[in-house]
Design a protein around this motif. Sequence first.
Motif, PDB file in Angstrom:
ATOM      1  N   ALA A 197     -51.751   0.996  71.288  1.00  0.00           N
ATOM      2  CA  ALA A 197     -53.200   1.032  71.487  1.00  0.00           C
ATOM      3  C   ALA A 197     -53.915   0.416  70.289  1.00  0.00           C
ATOM      4  CB  ALA A 197     -53.664   2.473  71.696  1.00  0.00           C
ATOM      5  N   GLY A 198     -53.338   0.604  69.101  1.00  0.00           N
ATOM      6  CA  GLY A 198     -53.922   0.022  67.905  1.00  0.00           C
ATOM      7  C   GLY A 198     -53.715  -1.475  67.783  1.00  0.00           C
ATOM      8  N   TRP A 199     -52.772  -2.033  68.540  1.00  0.00           N
ATOM      9  CA  TRP A 199     -52.505  -3.466  68.486  1.00  0.00           C
ATOM     10  C   TRP A 199     -53.482  -4.279  69.344  1.00  0.00           C
ATOM     11  CZ3 TRP A 199     -49.953  -7.102  65.919  1.00  0.00           C
ATOM     12  CH2 TRP A 199     -48.894  -6.737  65.087  1.00  0.00           C
ATOM     13  N   THR A 200     -54.118  -3.670  70.314  1.00  0.00           N
ATOM     14  CA  THR A 200     -54.862  -4.447  71.306  1.00  0.00           C
ATOM     15  C   THR A 200     -55.923  -5.358  70.689  1.00  0.00           C
ATOM     16  OG1 THR A 200     -56.352  -2.566  71.645  1.00  0.00           O
ATOM     17  CG2 THR A 200     -54.491  -2.780  73.158  1.00  0.00           C
ATOM     18  N   ASP A 201     -56.670  -4.855  69.710  1.00  0.00           N
ATOM     19  CA  ASP A 201     -57.736  -5.665  69.124  1.00  0.00           C
ATOM     20  C   ASP A 201     -57.308  -6.370  67.840  1.00  0.00           C
ATOM     21  OD1 ASP A 201     -57.556  -3.429  67.537  1.00  0.00           O
ATOM     22  OD2 ASP A 201     -59.694  -2.909  67.615  1.00  0.00           O
ATOM     23  N   LYS A 202     -56.025  -6.389  67.574  1.00  0.00           N
ATOM     24  CA  LYS A 202     -55.510  -7.102  66.411  1.00  0.00           C
ATOM     25  C   LYS A 202     -54.644  -8.297  66.798  1.00  0.00           C
ATOM     26  CE  LYS A 202     -55.567  -2.775  63.849  1.00  0.00           C
ATOM     27  NZ  LYS A 202     -56.157  -2.018  64.976  1.00  0.00           N
ATOM     28  N   LEU A 203     -54.274  -8.368  68.082  1.00  0.00           N
ATOM     29  CA  LEU A 203     -53.343  -9.398  68.530  1.00  0.00           C
ATOM     30  C   LEU A 203     -53.927 -10.796  68.347  1.00  0.00           C
ATOM     31  CD1 LEU A 203     -50.533  -9.536  69.719  1.00  0.00           C
ATOM     32  CD2 LEU A 203     -51.537  -9.487  71.996  1.00  0.00           C
ATOM     33  N   HIS A 204     -55.213 -10.972  68.635  1.00  0.00           N
ATOM     34  CA  HIS A 204     -55.818 -12.293  68.475  1.00  0.00           C
ATOM     35  C   HIS A 204     -55.808 -12.744  67.014  1.00  0.00           C
ATOM     36  CE1 HIS A 204     -57.104 -12.038  72.622  1.00  0.00           C
ATOM     37  NE2 HIS A 204     -57.627 -13.246  72.539  1.00  0.00           N
ATOM     38  N   ALA A 205     -56.082 -11.820  66.108  1.00  0.00           N
ATOM     39  CA  ALA A 205     -56.117 -12.169  64.691  1.00  0.00           C
ATOM     40  C   ALA A 205     -54.738 -12.529  64.165  1.00  0.00           C
ATOM     41  CB  ALA A 205     -56.697 -11.015  63.887  1.00  0.00           C
ATOM     42  N   VAL A 206     -53.687 -11.872  64.690  1.00  0.00           N
ATOM     43  CA  VAL A 206     -52.331 -12.100  64.200  1.00  0.00           C
ATOM     44  C   VAL A 206     -51.707 -13.347  64.824  1.00  0.00           C
ATOM     45  CG1 VAL A 206     -49.998 -11.143  64.083  1.00  0.00           C
ATOM     46  CG2 VAL A 206     -51.976  -9.667  63.694  1.00  0.00           C
ATOM     47  N   LEU A 207     -51.857 -13.515  66.124  1.00  0.00           N
ATOM     48  CA  LEU A 207     -51.203 -14.632  66.809  1.00  0.00           C
ATOM     49  C   LEU A 207     -52.089 -15.867  66.921  1.00  0.00           C
ATOM     50  CD1 LEU A 207     -49.303 -12.881  69.759  1.00  0.00           C
ATOM     51  CD2 LEU A 207     -48.423 -13.627  67.541  1.00  0.00           C
ATOM     52  N   GLY A 208     -53.392 -15.686  66.912  1.00  0.00           N
ATOM     53  CA  GLY A 208     -54.296 -16.826  67.057  1.00  0.00           C
ATOM     54  C   GLY A 208     -54.575 -17.500  65.719  1.00  0.00           C
ATOM     55  N   GLY A 209     -55.254 -18.649  65.769  1.00  0.00           N
ATOM     56  CA  GLY A 209     -55.599 -19.335  64.534  1.00  0.00           C
ATOM     57  C   GLY A 209     -56.116 -20.731  64.788  1.00  0.00           C
ATOM     58  N   ARG A 218     -60.849  -7.247  80.555  1.00  0.00           N
ATOM     59  CA  ARG A 218     -61.415  -6.179  79.730  1.00  0.00           C
ATOM     60  C   ARG A 218     -61.314  -6.550  78.256  1.00  0.00           C
ATOM     61  NH1 ARG A 218     -61.836  -0.855  82.015  1.00  0.00           N
ATOM     62  NH2 ARG A 218     -61.413  -0.904  84.253  1.00  0.00           N
ATOM     63  N   THR A 219     -62.195  -6.003  77.468  1.00  0.00           N
ATOM     64  CA  THR A 219     -62.117  -6.268  76.036  1.00  0.00           C
ATOM     65  C   THR A 219     -60.870  -5.621  75.457  1.00  0.00           C
ATOM     66  OG1 THR A 219     -63.363  -4.288  75.401  1.00  0.00           O
ATOM     67  CG2 THR A 219     -64.639  -6.276  75.902  1.00  0.00           C
ATOM     68  N   ALA A 220     -60.364  -6.197  74.391  1.00  0.00           N
ATOM     69  CA  ALA A 220     -59.181  -5.636  73.750  1.00  0.00           C
ATOM     70  C   ALA A 220     -59.456  -4.207  73.291  1.00  0.00           C
ATOM     71  CB  ALA A 220     -58.781  -6.509  72.563  1.00  0.00           C
ATOM     72  N   TYR A 221     -60.651  -3.965  72.817  1.00  0.00           N
ATOM     73  CA  TYR A 221     -61.019  -2.617  72.368  1.00  0.00           C
ATOM     74  C   TYR A 221     -60.940  -1.627  73.521  1.00  0.00           C
ATOM     75  CZ  TYR A 221     -63.870   1.221  70.553  1.00  0.00           C
ATOM     76  OH  TYR A 221     -64.322   2.453  70.173  1.00  0.00           O
ATOM     77  N   ASN A 222     -61.439  -2.029  74.690  1.00  0.00           N
ATOM     78  CA  ASN A 222     -61.413  -1.141  75.843  1.00  0.00           C
ATOM     79  C   ASN A 222     -59.987  -0.854  76.295  1.00  0.00           C
ATOM     80  OD1 ASN A 222     -61.884  -1.215  79.296  1.00  0.00           O
ATOM     81  ND2 ASN A 222     -62.780   0.387  78.030  1.00  0.00           N
ATOM     82  N   ARG A 223     -59.112  -1.871  76.277  1.00  0.00           N
ATOM     83  CA  ARG A 223     -57.705  -1.623  76.633  1.00  0.00           C
ATOM     84  C   ARG A 223     -57.073  -0.635  75.661  1.00  0.00           C
ATOM     85  NH1 ARG A 223     -57.407  -7.286  77.723  1.00  0.00           N
ATOM     86  NH2 ARG A 223     -56.304  -7.627  75.762  1.00  0.00           N
ATOM     87  N   GLY A 224     -57.436  -0.744  74.392  1.00  0.00           N
ATOM     88  CA  GLY A 224     -56.937   0.214  73.413  1.00  0.00           C
ATOM     89  C   GLY A 224     -57.412   1.622  73.710  1.00  0.00           C
ATOM     90  N   GLN A 225     -58.666   1.763  74.115  1.00  0.00           N
ATOM     91  CA  GLN A 225     -59.190   3.079  74.487  1.00  0.00           C
ATOM     92  C   GLN A 225     -58.412   3.666  75.669  1.00  0.00           C
ATOM     93  OE1 GLN A 225     -63.349   1.839  75.097  1.00  0.00           O
ATOM     94  NE2 GLN A 225     -63.934   3.384  73.581  1.00  0.00           N
ATOM     95  N   ILE A 226     -58.107   2.813  76.645  1.00  0.00           N
ATOM     96  CA  ILE A 226     -57.411   3.277  77.843  1.00  0.00           C
ATOM     97  C   ILE A 226     -55.994   3.709  77.498  1.00  0.00           C
ATOM     98  CG2 ILE A 226     -56.473   2.505  80.063  1.00  0.00           C
ATOM     99  CD1 ILE A 226     -59.050   0.829  80.370  1.00  0.00           C
ATOM    100  N   LEU A 227     -55.310   2.952  76.642  1.00  0.00           N
ATOM    101  CA  LEU A 227     -53.965   3.350  76.231  1.00  0.00           C
ATOM    102  C   LEU A 227     -54.009   4.660  75.436  1.00  0.00           C
ATOM    103  CD1 LEU A 227     -52.220   0.004  75.221  1.00  0.00           C
ATOM    104  CD2 LEU A 227     -51.861   1.382  77.267  1.00  0.00           C
ATOM    105  N   TYR A 228     -55.050   4.820  74.642  1.00  0.00           N
ATOM    106  CA  TYR A 228     -55.206   6.077  73.901  1.00  0.00           C
ATOM    107  C   TYR A 228     -55.380   7.242  74.874  1.00  0.00           C
ATOM    108  CZ  TYR A 228     -56.865   9.432  70.418  1.00  0.00           C
ATOM    109  OH  TYR A 228     -56.995  10.537  69.610  1.00  0.00           O
ATOM    110  N   ARG A 229     -56.179   7.035  75.900  1.00  0.00           N
ATOM    111  CA  ARG A 229     -56.385   8.085  76.900  1.00  0.00           C
ATOM    112  C   ARG A 229     -55.082   8.380  77.646  1.00  0.00           C
ATOM    113  NH1 ARG A 229     -57.062  12.649  78.738  1.00  0.00           N
ATOM    114  NH2 ARG A 229     -57.546  12.817  80.943  1.00  0.00           N
ATOM    115  N   ALA A 230     -54.279   7.348  77.919  1.00  0.00           N
ATOM    116  CA  ALA A 230     -52.989   7.565  78.567  1.00  0.00           C
ATOM    117  C   ALA A 230     -52.083   8.425  77.684  1.00  0.00           C
ATOM    118  CB  ALA A 230     -52.321   6.233  78.875  1.00  0.00           C
ATOM    119  N   ALA A 231     -52.136   8.195  76.375  1.00  0.00           N
ATOM    120  CA  ALA A 231     -51.356   9.017  75.444  1.00  0.00           C
ATOM    121  C   ALA A 231     -51.835  10.462  75.469  1.00  0.00           C
ATOM    122  CB  ALA A 231     -51.470   8.446  74.029  1.00  0.00           C
ATOM    123  N   GLU A 232     -53.141  10.665  75.526  1.00  0.00           N
ATOM    124  CA  GLU A 232     -53.686  12.024  75.636  1.00  0.00           C
ATOM    125  C   GLU A 232     -53.182  12.719  76.898  1.00  0.00           C
ATOM    126  OE1 GLU A 232     -58.064  12.368  73.679  1.00  0.00           O
ATOM    127  OE2 GLU A 232     -57.942  11.224  75.536  1.00  0.00           O
TER     128      GLU A 232
END
Length: 273
Positions: free
Chosen positions: A103-115, A62-76
Amino acid sequence: MTTPGRLAVRKTYKLWIGGAFVRSESGRYDEAGGVNFPRASRKDVRDALVAARKAAGPWAARTAYNRGQILYRAAEALESRAEVMGVPRDEVDVAVDVLLHYAGWTDKLHAVLGGVNPVAAPFLSFSLPEPMGVVGIVAPDAPPLLGLVAELAPVLAAGNTAVAILSETQPLPGLDLAEALGVSDVPAGVVNLLSGRRAELTKALAAHRDLNAIVDAVGDAEQSAEMDRLAAETIKRVRHGTAATSYEDATNDALERLEAVTELKTAWHPVGA
């Protein structure tokens, strides 16, 4: 209107495996707070790992954005059940906030750890973070809900599936969390929750060859040493920590928690191609 002399229907707690509420295959039960709860067996651990492995590929894809959406829904879903979670409202609120944080980390992990890695050759070298796969979680006894969510959220945000052993003395909030996950968008098998005797279940979990990593938040020196020994036999990564008792405990070291359940894949590409 209440019927005079009516007996209340007592809640039946079950394990959460593969997106379904199931009884322990052994039929054993323990008691906490005047309520019976299932005592999971080694067979239940194996069943949970099978479910987590089956869900690992699709969840990671799944896309990182979609995983973030799912975690947000779990919080709801968790917040909507705050009054029936069996823990103080403050603890539920912090657990919800921790889910939202990761949930906010899901689409930022590649930018922070990757390079892009500098190399002395006509090539480009890229490092990209990838989930480890199936991660075992040994949750602390207290706080029973926040202590579990603090370990579960980064595992899921990094794209892993989880098999969690709940608090031995206060398992009911963890089993109640399964009901929140059941009405959220978390796919079946991504989270599996087991209640029972920690000494029995951690051995079965750490020794299993289909587990990729373990996150231990209990801080029991003897059990930690046993986990290390069993994990070493199959080269599992192990992270030992202490129970998170506040939002800061669960999020100040967010990158460390995410890195502990992430691998880096390095790819080479010729310059100009």
